[in-house]
Write a protein that holds these residues in place. Structure first.
Motif, PDB file in Angstrom:
ATOM      1  N   CYS A 111      52.085 -28.074  96.938  1.00  0.00           N
ATOM      2  CA  CYS A 111      52.246 -27.425  95.636  1.00  0.00           C
ATOM      3  C   CYS A 111      52.159 -25.905  95.753  1.00  0.00           C
ATOM      4  O   CYS A 111      51.292 -25.359  96.430  1.00  0.00           O
ATOM      5  CB  CYS A 111      51.248 -27.974  94.619  1.00  0.00           C
ATOM      6  SG  CYS A 111      49.531 -28.014  95.143  1.00  0.00           S
ATOM      7  N   GLN A 112      53.098 -25.246  95.066  1.00  0.00           N
ATOM      8  CA  GLN A 112      53.255 -23.800  95.127  1.00  0.00           C
ATOM      9  C   GLN A 112      52.678 -23.086  93.915  1.00  0.00           C
ATOM     10  O   GLN A 112      52.769 -21.856  93.820  1.00  0.00           O
ATOM     11  CB  GLN A 112      54.749 -23.469  95.248  1.00  0.00           C
ATOM     12  CG  GLN A 112      55.475 -24.187  96.371  1.00  0.00           C
ATOM     13  CD  GLN A 112      54.995 -23.772  97.752  1.00  0.00           C
ATOM     14  OE1 GLN A 112      55.081 -22.600  98.105  1.00  0.00           O
ATOM     15  NE2 GLN A 112      54.487 -24.719  98.523  1.00  0.00           N
ATOM     16  N   ASP A 113      52.110 -23.825  92.979  1.00  0.00           N
ATOM     17  CA  ASP A 113      51.627 -23.218  91.730  1.00  0.00           C
ATOM     18  C   ASP A 113      50.108 -23.069  91.685  1.00  0.00           C
ATOM     19  O   ASP A 113      49.537 -22.820  90.621  1.00  0.00           O
ATOM     20  CB  ASP A 113      52.110 -24.035  90.525  1.00  0.00           C
ATOM     21  CG  ASP A 113      51.674 -25.495  90.575  1.00  0.00           C
ATOM     22  OD1 ASP A 113      51.372 -25.994  91.670  1.00  0.00           O
ATOM     23  OD2 ASP A 113      51.666 -26.143  89.507  1.00  0.00           O
ATOM     24  N   VAL A 114      49.455 -23.233  92.844  1.00  0.00           N
ATOM     25  CA  VAL A 114      48.009 -23.048  92.947  1.00  0.00           C
ATOM     26  C   VAL A 114      47.729 -22.261  94.217  1.00  0.00           C
ATOM     27  O   VAL A 114      48.611 -22.136  95.082  1.00  0.00           O
ATOM     28  CB  VAL A 114      47.267 -24.410  92.981  1.00  0.00           C
ATOM     29  CG1 VAL A 114      47.494 -25.189  91.689  1.00  0.00           C
ATOM     30  CG2 VAL A 114      47.704 -25.237  94.189  1.00  0.00           C
ATOM     31  N   PRO A 115      46.522 -21.725  94.395  1.00  0.00           N
ATOM     32  CA  PRO A 115      46.210 -20.994  95.630  1.00  0.00           C
ATOM     33  C   PRO A 115      46.419 -21.870  96.867  1.00  0.00           C
ATOM     34  O   PRO A 115      45.917 -23.000  96.942  1.00  0.00           O
ATOM     35  CB  PRO A 115      44.741 -20.621  95.458  1.00  0.00           C
ATOM     36  CG  PRO A 115      44.529 -20.591  93.975  1.00  0.00           C
ATOM     37  CD  PRO A 115      45.405 -21.666  93.424  1.00  0.00           C
ATOM     38  N   ALA A 116      47.163 -21.367  97.841  1.00  0.00           N
ATOM     39  CA  ALA A 116      47.543 -22.169  99.001  1.00  0.00           C
ATOM     40  C   ALA A 116      46.333 -22.694  99.766  1.00  0.00           C
ATOM     41  O   ALA A 116      46.325 -23.841 100.217  1.00  0.00           O
ATOM     42  CB  ALA A 116      48.433 -21.344  99.929  1.00  0.00           C
ATOM     43  N   ILE A 117      45.286 -21.894  99.904  1.00  0.00           N
ATOM     44  CA  ILE A 117      44.122 -22.290 100.687  1.00  0.00           C
ATOM     45  C   ILE A 117      43.380 -23.454 100.049  1.00  0.00           C
ATOM     46  O   ILE A 117      42.669 -24.203 100.724  1.00  0.00           O
ATOM     47  CB  ILE A 117      43.169 -21.089 100.880  1.00  0.00           C
ATOM     48  CG1 ILE A 117      42.044 -21.450 101.868  1.00  0.00           C
ATOM     49  CG2 ILE A 117      42.580 -20.635  99.551  1.00  0.00           C
ATOM     50  CD1 ILE A 117      42.524 -21.786 103.259  1.00  0.00           C
ATOM     51  N   ALA A 118      43.570 -23.637  98.738  1.00  0.00           N
ATOM     52  CA  ALA A 118      42.875 -24.719  98.025  1.00  0.00           C
ATOM     53  C   ALA A 118      43.834 -25.794  97.530  1.00  0.00           C
ATOM     54  O   ALA A 118      43.434 -26.681  96.771  1.00  0.00           O
ATOM     55  CB  ALA A 118      42.096 -24.144  96.839  1.00  0.00           C
ATOM     56  N   LEU A 128      42.952 -29.624  97.562  1.00  0.00           N
ATOM     57  CA  LEU A 128      42.068 -30.184  96.537  1.00  0.00           C
ATOM     58  C   LEU A 128      42.882 -30.663  95.334  1.00  0.00           C
ATOM     59  O   LEU A 128      42.655 -31.755  94.804  1.00  0.00           O
ATOM     60  CB  LEU A 128      41.034 -29.145  96.094  1.00  0.00           C
ATOM     61  CG  LEU A 128      40.237 -28.442  97.188  1.00  0.00           C
ATOM     62  CD1 LEU A 128      39.159 -27.558  96.558  1.00  0.00           C
ATOM     63  CD2 LEU A 128      39.607 -29.448  98.129  1.00  0.00           C
ATOM     64  N   TYR A 129      43.805 -29.834  94.896  1.00  0.00           N
ATOM     65  CA  TYR A 129      44.670 -30.222  93.775  1.00  0.00           C
ATOM     66  C   TYR A 129      45.547 -31.421  94.147  1.00  0.00           C
ATOM     67  O   TYR A 129      45.751 -32.335  93.334  1.00  0.00           O
ATOM     68  CB  TYR A 129      45.568 -29.053  93.384  1.00  0.00           C
ATOM     69  CG  TYR A 129      44.863 -27.883  92.740  1.00  0.00           C
ATOM     70  CD1 TYR A 129      44.644 -27.843  91.357  1.00  0.00           C
ATOM     71  CD2 TYR A 129      44.428 -26.801  93.492  1.00  0.00           C
ATOM     72  CE1 TYR A 129      44.013 -26.758  90.765  1.00  0.00           C
ATOM     73  CE2 TYR A 129      43.786 -25.715  92.914  1.00  0.00           C
ATOM     74  CZ  TYR A 129      43.579 -25.701  91.544  1.00  0.00           C
ATOM     75  OH  TYR A 129      42.960 -24.629  90.957  1.00  0.00           O
ATOM     76  N   GLU A 130      46.081 -31.407  95.355  1.00  0.00           N
ATOM     77  CA  GLU A 130      47.000 -32.465  95.767  1.00  0.00           C
ATOM     78  C   GLU A 130      46.290 -33.812  95.875  1.00  0.00           C
ATOM     79  O   GLU A 130      46.810 -34.838  95.416  1.00  0.00           O
ATOM     80  CB  GLU A 130      47.650 -32.081  97.092  1.00  0.00           C
ATOM     81  CG  GLU A 130      48.622 -30.916  96.959  1.00  0.00           C
ATOM     82  CD  GLU A 130      49.059 -30.323  98.280  1.00  0.00           C
ATOM     83  OE1 GLU A 130      49.705 -29.256  98.264  1.00  0.00           O
ATOM     84  OE2 GLU A 130      48.757 -30.923  99.343  1.00  0.00           O
ATOM     85  N   VAL A 151      37.664 -24.403  94.744  1.00  0.00           N
ATOM     86  CA  VAL A 151      38.679 -23.353  94.627  1.00  0.00           C
ATOM     87  C   VAL A 151      38.019 -21.975  94.638  1.00  0.00           C
ATOM     88  O   VAL A 151      38.469 -21.045  95.317  1.00  0.00           O
ATOM     89  CB  VAL A 151      39.515 -23.551  93.350  1.00  0.00           C
ATOM     90  CG1 VAL A 151      40.418 -22.344  93.109  1.00  0.00           C
ATOM     91  CG2 VAL A 151      40.362 -24.821  93.459  1.00  0.00           C
ATOM     92  N   LYS A 152      36.923 -21.831  93.898  1.00  0.00           N
ATOM     93  CA  LYS A 152      36.208 -20.555  93.881  1.00  0.00           C
ATOM     94  C   LYS A 152      35.690 -20.195  95.279  1.00  0.00           C
ATOM     95  O   LYS A 152      35.779 -19.044  95.716  1.00  0.00           O
ATOM     96  CB  LYS A 152      35.054 -20.620  92.890  1.00  0.00           C
ATOM     97  CG  LYS A 152      35.488 -20.684  91.418  1.00  0.00           C
ATOM     98  CD  LYS A 152      34.276 -20.744  90.496  1.00  0.00           C
ATOM     99  CE  LYS A 152      34.709 -20.826  89.037  1.00  0.00           C
ATOM    100  NZ  LYS A 152      33.540 -20.924  88.121  1.00  0.00           N
TER     101      LYS A 152
END
Length: 485
Positions: free
Chosen positions: A146-153, A156-158, A479-480
């Motif tokens: 996914c390209q709509d969130v910070p790449a390093i995190a 977690l979203y995926e 994420v933080k």
């Protein structure tokens, strides 16, 4: 009656390498691990390897054969992946094959409109839901990166998007060691605790070193994170012919074997007994265009040969099928994806991923996944082979009918007609006139109809609110933490 002949069932089978060829590849891999060695960019791993007897000079590590063989004795010969409910789903061992989705692409072909756009978390959710509805897809990866969130995190979203939209087992890509740990914490919330997750893992990790012969710090951290909790892992060294590996297939298979054995050594020295595949990816670089492709027959040839080497160690394997270099779901897509699906089933690979890739693995497509689901269904039926016993030979039935008769009304036909022939949900089997009456829809249109039905009507069991809240809390805090540095 006792019949000592092995007649009831013989599965179709394919062999690429002879025993002597496998011996030569194994010997060459052991030799490369010591005479050439690896760059290991992880201080803790270097210290661990040195203590075990490896020769370490700076970040260059040579691994003697005796270390590898010791680690092979502690690696399990297989493992079980469970579904989200804790039911046995995949016995990853021997020649048992299971198909999973594509993953990691920066772009997605929209499931409704067909538009190609940067992958979003919503696309990952849709891909998981479609995979959950596809009866022949056995496990799921995040369909895209996914390209709509910070790449390093993004991991977690995926993971959150996938686990909330399928009950099937999951293979995930961690983007850092800490990200992998956080994903495992989220998974433990679903399983009811880390001990229960270890007992019945419903996910596996996919760490990828860099070819040739480099173990990056973040990759080793991911290997260690999975090993610490006995979570199965599927190393994915990706060797491109003529670019990151030799231009000969034997050289590619040898290099993958050496790199995958190194991943196994790292995992076993860290945590003896943790489950690890002996796996990798054969990649084809088109020397005339400079573009990597996934539809070449050599890909299946090489990955099948590599699996035979892994099988000679009695270790689980990894495949790469159901994908295409085509830009849309067309005849090329069907040809390339279908070829890889059946050949890798014949080779007995275990976890076969990437059903759903388009455009040199740059696009994940739910439509291509639905097409691949049909091809996997055909392959599974074919791989059942032919059962030969008194009932299926049907001597008595043939005698009942006799010369000139027909079998339509015989009980034997009624008993077998629903299972003897594979039934497709997509292929056009009706007469031409009936096909016309149905709107003259081609395969692409029928796939879109199936997709719309899945998106509108397929229901995935919802996780408890307490679990969803706990995962969201871990994700937000993670994420933080990950983006702070």
């Amino acid at each position: 009656m006792i019949h000592s002949g092995a007649i009831q069932s013989q599965r179709p089978y394919m062999r690429i390498l002879s025993d002597d060829q496998i011996f030569e590849i194994r010997r060459a891999a052991f030799d490369i691990m010591y005479s050439v060695g690896f760059r290991v960019l992880h201080d803790g791993a270097r210290q661990m390897l040195k203590k075990a007897g490896a020769v370490v000079a700076g970040d260059h590590v040579r691994v003697p054969e005796f270390i590898v063989k010791q680690c092979l004795t502690t690696a399990p010969n297989g493992f079980v992946l469970y579904d989200r409910h804790g039911n046995r789903a995949l016995e990853v061992e021997g020649r048992k094959s299971y198909y999973g989705t594509s993953t990691g692409s920066p772009r997605t072909k929209d499931a409704r409109t067909g538009e190609i756009h940067p992958t979003t978390v919503a696309d990952i959710s849709i891909g998981a839901k479609v995979a959950d509805a596809c009866e022949n897809i056995d496990w799921v990866m995040p369909m895209g990166s996914c390209q709509d969130v910070p790449a390093i995190a993004a991991d977690l979203y995926e993971f959150e998007a996938v686990v909330t939209h399928t009950v099937k087992p999951i293979v995930f890509i961690g983007y850092s060691g800490r990200g992998t740990e956080l994903v495992l914490e989220m998974a433990a919330q679903v399983a009811g605790g880390m001990d229960k997750l270890r007992q019945k893992p419903f996910l596996a990790l996919y760490p990828e070193p860099i070819s040739p012969l480099v173990q990056p710090e973040e990759t080793v951290d991911r290997i260690f994170a999975a090993a610490d909790y006995f979570i199965p892992q599927v190393p994915g060294p990706a060797v491109q012919m003529g670019a990151t590996g030799p231009m000969t297939m034997a050289g590619v298979v040898t290099l993958i074997t050496a790199e995958s054995l190194m991943c196994l050594v790292l995992a076993q020295l860290r945590q003896p007994g943790c489950p690890v595949c002996l796996s990798g990816n054969v990649q084809i670089l088109n020397m005339s265009t400079g573009v990597f492709g996934v539809g070449y027959p050599e890909m299946s040839l090489g990955i099948s040969a590599q699996a035979e080497v892994a099988q000679s160690f009695d270790l689980p394997t990894w495949g790469y099928a159901g994908c295409t270099d085509a830009k849309g779901v067309d005849a090329q897509a069907g040809l390339e994806s279908g070829f890889s699906i059946i050949t890798q089933a014949l080779a007995g690979l275990n976890l076969i991923h990437d059903v759903g890739y388009l455009d040199q693995a740059m696009v994940c497509s739910a439509a291509q996944l639905v097409l691949g689901n049909e091809a996997v269904g055909m392959a599974k039926k074919f791989m059942k082979g032919i059962r030969v016993d008194a009932g299926t030979i049907a001597r008595q039935v043939i005698g009942d009918i006799g010369p000139g008769g027909h079998f339509l009304a015989h009980r034997h036909t009624v008993d077998h007609c629903r299972t003897a022939v594979w039934g497709s949900k997509l292929l056009a089997r009706e007469p031409y006139e009936i096909w016309q009456e149905k709107g003259e829809k081609d395969m692409a249109q029928r796939i879109q109809d199936r997709l719309a039905d899945i998106l509108d009507h397929h229901k995935v069991p919802v996780l408890p609110e307490k679990v969803l809240a706990a995962m969201a809390e871990i994700r937000e805090a993670g994420v933080k933490e990950l983006t702070a540095g």
